[in-house]
Design an enzyme around this catalytic site. Structure first.
Site, mmCIF file in Angstrom:
data_model
loop_
_atom_site.group_PDB
_atom_site.id
_atom_site.type_symbol
_atom_site.label_atom_id
_atom_site.label_comp_id
_atom_site.label_asym_id
_atom_site.label_seq_id
_atom_site.Cartn_x
_atom_site.Cartn_y
_atom_site.Cartn_z
ATOM 1 C CB ILE A 273 1.591 -3.257 8.262
ATOM 2 C CG1 ILE A 273 2.232 -4.386 8.348
ATOM 3 C CG2 ILE A 273 3.455 -2.696 8.067
ATOM 4 C CD1 ILE A 273 3.360 -5.105 9.098
ATOM 5 C CG ASN B 59 -3.070 -1.381 -1.887
ATOM 6 O OD1 ASN B 59 -2.906 -0.695 -1.238
ATOM 7 N ND2 ASN B 59 -3.929 -2.265 -2.221
ATOM 8 N N GLY C 79 0.815 -1.045 0.040
ATOM 9 C CA GLY C 79 0.047 -0.083 0.337
ATOM 10 C C GLY C 79 0.440 0.960 0.304
ATOM 11 N N GLY D 24 -1.209 -14.529 -1.204
ATOM 12 C CA GLY D 24 -0.627 -13.718 0.001
ATOM 13 C C GLY D 24 0.168 -14.312 1.353
ATOM 14 C CB CYS E 101 -7.629 3.543 4.320
ATOM 15 S SG CYS E 101 -6.749 2.939 3.810
ATOM 16 C CB ILE F 106 -12.447 -9.779 1.237
ATOM 17 C CG1 ILE F 106 -11.946 -11.496 1.869
ATOM 18 C CG2 ILE F 106 -13.465 -9.636 1.087
ATOM 19 C CD1 ILE F 106 -11.123 -11.391 2.314
HETATM 20 C C1 LIG Z 1 1.588 -8.252 6.450
HETATM 21 C C2 LIG Z 1 0.417 -7.488 5.253
HETATM 22 C C3 LIG Z 1 0.153 -6.482 5.106
HETATM 23 C C4 LIG Z 1 -0.728 -6.094 4.084
HETATM 24 N N1 LIG Z 1 -0.820 -5.117 3.578
HETATM 25 C C5 LIG Z 1 -1.951 -4.703 2.345
HETATM 26 C C6 LIG Z 1 -1.936 -3.429 2.181
HETATM 27 O O1 LIG Z 1 -0.816 -1.846 2.097
HETATM 28 N N2 LIG Z 1 -2.853 -2.801 1.347
HETATM 29 C C7 LIG Z 1 -3.906 -3.707 1.030
HETATM 30 O O2 LIG Z 1 -4.945 -3.730 0.200
HETATM 31 N N3 LIG Z 1 -3.869 -4.861 2.171
HETATM 32 C C8 LIG Z 1 -2.502 -6.202 2.569
HETATM 33 N N4 LIG Z 1 -2.951 -7.068 3.118
HETATM 34 C C9 LIG Z 1 -3.715 -8.011 3.062
HETATM 35 C C10 LIG Z 1 -3.913 -8.713 1.043
HETATM 36 O O3 LIG Z 1 -3.302 -8.368 0.199
HETATM 37 C C11 LIG Z 1 -4.524 -9.270 1.488
HETATM 38 O O4 LIG Z 1 -5.634 -8.962 1.656
HETATM 39 C C12 LIG Z 1 -4.753 -10.544 3.011
HETATM 40 O O5 LIG Z 1 -3.956 -10.483 3.446
HETATM 41 C C13 LIG Z 1 -6.223 -11.703 2.575
HETATM 42 O O6 LIG Z 1 -4.851 -12.800 1.817
HETATM 43 P P1 LIG Z 1 -4.288 -14.175 2.627
HETATM 44 O O7 LIG Z 1 -4.769 -14.659 3.453
HETATM 45 O O8 LIG Z 1 -3.711 -14.782 0.770
HETATM 46 O O9 LIG Z 1 -2.612 -13.014 3.337
HETATM 47 C C14 LIG Z 1 -1.823 -7.081 3.927
HETATM 48 C C15 LIG Z 1 -2.087 -8.792 4.294
HETATM 49 C C16 LIG Z 1 -0.757 -8.936 5.013
HETATM 50 C C17 LIG Z 1 -0.786 -10.495 5.695
#
Ligand SMILES: Cc1cc2nc3c(=O)[nH]c(=O)nc-3n(C[C@H](O)[C@H](O)[C@H](O)COP(=O)(O)O)c2cc1C
Ligand SMILES: Cc1cc2nc3c(=O)[nH]c(=O)nc-3n(C[C@H](O)[C@H](O)[C@H](O)COP(=O)(O)OP(=O)(O)OC[C@H]3O[C@@H](n4cnc5c(N)ncnc54)[C@H](O)[C@@H]3O)c2cc1C
Ligand SMILES: Cc1cc2nc3c(=O)[nH]c(=O)nc-3n(C[C@H](O)[C@H](O)[C@H](O)COP(=O)(O)OP(=O)(O)OC[C@H]3O[C@@H](n4cnc5c(N)ncnc54)[C@H](O)[C@@H]3O)c2cc1C
Ligand SMILES: Cc1cc2nc3c(=O)[nH]c(=O)nc-3n(C[C@H](O)[C@H](O)[C@H](O)COP(=O)(O)O)c2cc1C
Ligand code: FES
Ligand code: FES
Lengths: 267, 310, 310, 267
Positions: free
Chosen positions: C74, C102, C49, C267, C133, C193
């Site tokens: 984070i 992002n 992001g 992710g 946000c 999501i």
């Molecule tokens: C450590 C971490 C940081 C993340 N940072 C962002 C972010 O900056 N912007 C965003 O839209 N989603 C962020 N996400 C969400 C992921 O992009 C994703 O939507 C979410 O983790 C679900 O997918 P997953 O279960 O495969 O990880 C973050 C996820 C994690 C674990």
């Protein structure tokens, strides 16, 4: 139910009774004393991400040695974990649970119909039938000969085999063996894939075998195994549902709505 | 267990529990199964969701396991309130353990009728309103709309003198708004939370695993979500909050009590570990005694605002 | 890999991917780390992001493991859009792999300024709007209110010709309403999501594990919830939906594609299994080839209405 | 980083080097060839419900045998799983990762400060220092003598001990040993609990030892271990954060904001 216990049991032997299957022998005096053919235990699996126990029929029961056996194949994370267990390890068991096979008094012959791993539910039943001097015709079907449970495990039974590839017995399915079996005045016990059970029911109707004399061991996904989650239902003839874990798993075929059964599986 | 009078849990309107552990609705039937669960470890039993008329429930498949979780779509299979009043309540009346009936309906009238029928019946210690049910008239769940949730609570409150616990659904944008609405409408306590809407697809068969398509997710997977919900709700309402969601260990239960819960419900864990209730109560007791704490509530680390995730 | 031209993924406005696998925002940095992930298996990279000004992020502890899941707070640590435009974009311009930035902000102006700054910059293939946000002016998240979400989407749409993916938060009562609003406002695709709000408490220390208190839950634990969200959204909007949430296996990815997703994002799995992207793409390819399917979209088992949980 | 690999390695030996600790020796030629003292590996754990790898410092490195060793204690589900691994089993390793200890040229003496399991990071470093003919004073602290890493594992070092119960060496903490150590013109290497590290920093300031000559091996929870999740931060002196996994884990003490460090841990 009331005799069910929840305890850790030591694996005293692990073997491969037939291709693609694993057999675990557990030191479990209480279970061996209480279990009846057709009943099942809920085995705790320590597999990553798994939270529910896995239901397994007691394959055989040895009250004298205080041991019970389970025979299974690997279809997912829980059975994969069970297959990785080593002799000397402990497994947490809950059981015995559910209704086993009902063995009516009398001398009527018994016909057992087993498809695939469904055979795992039978060694205990066959011993019980033979002990009661009941003639047992055993119809076993598998993909190929190496996947058949060895005859020695079904001692005393008149064994008739079918394999998809014809590598042993009749080439075809276990259902093909029904025609030549003494179904008409026998008690029938069946365990296997739903399509096999449905085929058996159709055949029974054609041959005018009363469904009340056919007992099937049902396998549905289970949450608790003790009647509290209501997750394991089998459609009941006349409406509503039976709980596979407490009304079954062994059920007289006439209590089941086979039309809905088919829908539930193939719908 | 050490002097439990000192550590009684007060859920309001005279509902006092000697243990902070309850069994969650739908995971203990009507209290007649699950013989391996040590009832002496329980403060109360919450029954399966009960409706005005008997319900057969959904066709199979009704459950599916997911990563550290379980999906269910039972469809409120239950024998109906009349059977509960006649066949079950008399037995409950003889138990030392209070039985709280979980109530479900499709209209305010149904909820009210169930509460009326059971109020004053010996053996009924209180109600837990499951407001995660669709309101047929309004076409959305009672539990997702503060006004609907408040109306429902007030309507049931008006017809029963028994302790009233309202169980929140977590499938909302602002659970605190719902919690405030039911508290203002006269709930004696709040239980949080019910299951999260989820789904699984059987890839080989190319269809949803559950015949109903969607189902409710429970188990350890949802614990962090449930804990956050309880943390927010406990800070916002003046009535006791009962935490529920994925609790499977002493430490899990302690997290909820620290987050402000007055008690907790054990659900899915009862299926796999019937001995959990006893182990958890013993662990909680050892923990508070080691700390010299004489009251479960004093475990809370509230008040403290949680900034929302950024 | 078999003829991937036939199985291209079309995310609208000319954004065509040769693979249905993307890496999710925050799990791949800006594409310069994680050398063990096979980029040839990826259709696109979604960056961390990015905000208008650099952000240092939250103090530790920022992450915690839960049952089959992971909590994170984070705090959008990132070097800011200017650094991205000058230091990263030039490198991306030389990559065969499209990079989607992002975007995060606290006001519509911030989002718009970031999109303006990066539009036309070589190496920027498109945007993913993180609408989870908080809107400082309105004091609630853009993503929980259909009108706010629509306004934000339209505002960014107005200033950029680049493909616009809007990423939904699941922490809402009705995700379909949000999805429709952003689709109507001109989004080219939707990703669903983002993480679920959760919490963990460090019992021995008697405080939240995460310094921020709450965090976002990701990983296998949330997969059933994410799949249900995608199933609902894919049925409701005419634009492509990118599924994300707990995907860690070929079968997981197939569930999302069957639920109606045009592509999926990996992710949390990237942290523990860098080889996952390659394994999953090979598995998906084998699956469709065995079925003789020549297009990922044809895997969908939609349309089909999921009755809501009862 | 670029030499990091992700591969399964066989456990060739499992032992208990000191009370409460387990040592695993892994067959891992690539890792043994690439790893530097102070670097770490991300070990995949197959524990129920765990999804993240667990970071462990490479305790020692044997490029000739193609083996590396890890020494750890059981604090939770992941380490409990690792402790249950048997010889012959495979573990999936990602690494080597991060910045190891920097060994400046020259003949300055080295002072190592290890508290509790922090000692696990040192055998490799001590070998490297001894190989460079650097005099090594090694300060090791533990609760009790049985929990001390045996001297043989730190061969060549001038070993000075402290135990809380006085069962070996000085009765007290490793910090008490600092006063008598040749800190002033030495390179200092430290690994242990945050309070120990903070105590070392205080002492260094009192003794006017430049923090730039102190390297600490930081331990924070980690998500990825490769710099993508931003979950492992250590407060940076002058503002912002360092990534423990890629800027560290071995960091010059002057790069860390020790005031915030204390808050993060005890706040
Ligand atoms: C450590 C971490 C940081 C993340 N940072 C962002 C972010 O900056 N912007 C965003 O839209 N989603 C962020 N996400 C969400 C992921 O992009 C994703 O939507 C979410 O983790 C679900 O997918 P997953 O279960 O495969 O990880 C973050 C996820 C994690 C674990
Ligand atoms: C009363 C009873 C007795 C059983 N006895 C035996 C036996 O003796 N030997 C044997 O090999 N198997 C037996 N089964 C089937 C066995 O329980 C399942 O194969 C096992 O639970 C699958 O667990 P898993 O984690 O390996 O698979 P999962 O990863 O849980 O699922 C893999 C596949 O198996 C299917 N499945 C899951 N649970 C069940 C279930 N309970 N019944 C049928 N299919 C299921 C799933 O739908 C999925 O398609 C029995 C089932 C029941 C209900
Ligand atoms: C670079 C690095 C090198 C390390 N080297 C070693 C080593 O050589 N030997 C050794 O015994 N330990 C070492 N650790 C600590 C080790 O990683 C943790 O003890 C381990 O991850 C705990 O996992 P678990 O599943 O057993 O505990 P969990 O169940 O995950 O957590 C149990 C407790 O450990 C804490 N914890 C979790 N992860 C970490 C972490 N990464 N660092 C510190 N505390 C943590 C948690 O906060 C919790 O209080 C190192 C950590 C890092 C970051
Ligand atoms: C199989 C099953 C059936 C349930 N039935 C009900 C119910 O009838 N009424 C209700 O309010 N909650 C019901 N629940 C939800 C639980 O009471 C509980 O809120 C939820 O499972 C979360 O707790 P857990 O994670 O500890 O199981 C049911 C849960 C399960 C798993
Ligand atoms: S498995 Fe729970 S009721 Fe049958
Ligand atoms: S552990 Fe992920 S960035 Fe350091």
């Amino acid at each position: 139910m009331s005799v069910a216990t929840c305890a850790a049991a030591i694996v005293v032997r692990r073997s491969v009774p037939m291709a693609g299957a694993v057999e675990l022998v557990l030191e479990h005096p209480a279970g061996a004393a209480a279990a009846q053919p057709g009943q099942f235990f809920q085995l705790a699996v320590n597999a990553p991400r798994a939270i529910l126990r896995r239901p397994y029929s007691v394959a055989w029961i040895d009250p004298d040695e205080g041991q019970i056996g389970f025979i299974f194949n690997v279809v997912g994370i829980g059975s994969a974990w069970l297959a990785s267990v080593r002799e000397g390890d402990a497994i947490d068991l809950l059981g015995p649970l559910g209704q086993g096979f009902a063995i009516q008094a009398g001398s009527r012959p018994a016909v057992c119909v087993a498809g695939g791993l469904g055979v795992a539910a039978f060694p205990a039943l066959v011993s019980a039938l033979i002990a009661r001097h009941r003639p047992v015709v055993f119809l076993q079907g598998a993909r190929t000969s190496s996947q058949l449970l060895p005859a020695a495990r079904l001692e005393g039974a008149n064994l008739r085999l079918a394999t998809d590839d014809g590598s042993a017995g009749h080439r075809g399915t276990v259902l093909d063996l029904l025609a030549a079996a003494p179904l008409v005045d026998a008690d029938v016990f069946a365990c296997g894939p739903i399509p096999m059970l449905c085929g058996l029911i159709d055949a029974a109707r054609r041959l005018e075998v009363p469904l009340a004399r056919i007992q099937v061991a049902m396998e549905t996904p289970m949450g608790c195994g003790t009647g509290t989650c209501l997750g394991c239902v089998t459609p009941r003839r006349g409406g509503g549902y039976l709980l596979t874990c407490t009304d079954g798993p062994c059920l007289p075929a006439d209590r089941i709505d086979w039309t809905l059964m088919v829908e539930a599986v193939h719908g | 267990m050490a002097d439990s009078r000192e550590r009684r849990v007060d859920l309001g309107r005279g509902l006092h529990l000697h243990s902070p552990l309850l069994v969650a609705s739908g995971t203990f039937g009507y209290g007649f199964d699950a013989p391996l669960v040590d009832r002496r470890a329980l403060g109360a039993i919450v029954t399966k969701g009960t409706t005005l008329r008997p319900r057969q429930g959904n066709p199979p498949t009704r459950i599916a396991e997911t990563a550290s979780g379980m999906l269910n779509a039972i469809g409120l299979q239950n024998p109906g309130v009349e059977h509960v009043a006649r066949a079950f309540a008399p037995a409950w009346a003889a138990w030392p353990l209070p039985v709280i009936v979980n109530v479900a309906g499709e209209s305010i009238d149904e909820y009210r009728a169930i509460a009326r029928r059971l109020s004053g019946v010996a053996g009924i210690a209180g109600f837990e309103l499951n407001i995660s049910c669709p309101n047929v008239a309004r076409g959305l769940q009672f539990g997702v709309d503060p006004r609907l949730a408040g109306e429902l609570t007030a309507a049931v409150r008006a017809v029963t003198p028994l302790p009233l616990m309202v169980k929140l659904t977590p499938n909302v944008t602002d659970i605190v708004a719902i919690a405030r609405a039911v508290a203002d409408a006269g709930a004696d306590s709040i239980s949080a939370i019910n299951t999260y809407l989820g789904m699984a697809i059987d890839v080989p068969r190319g269809k949803a695993v559950l015949e109903r398509g969607a189902g409710g997710l429970s188990g350890p997977a949802i614990k962090p979500l449930a804990l956050h919900a309880v943390w927010q709700v406990a800070a916002a309402v003046p009535i006791p909050v009962v935490g529920v969601g994925g609790i499977s260990s002493v430490s899990d239960a302690l997290e909820f009590l620290m987050a402000g819960a007055a008690a907790v419900q054990l659900g899915t864990i009862n299926y796999s570990r019937p001995q959990a209730a006893r182990e958890i109560l013993d662990g909680l007791t050892a923990f508070v005694e080691a700390r010299g704490v004489d009251d479960w509530r004093s475990l809370t680390i509230r008040p403290a605002r949680v900034p929302s995730h950024a």
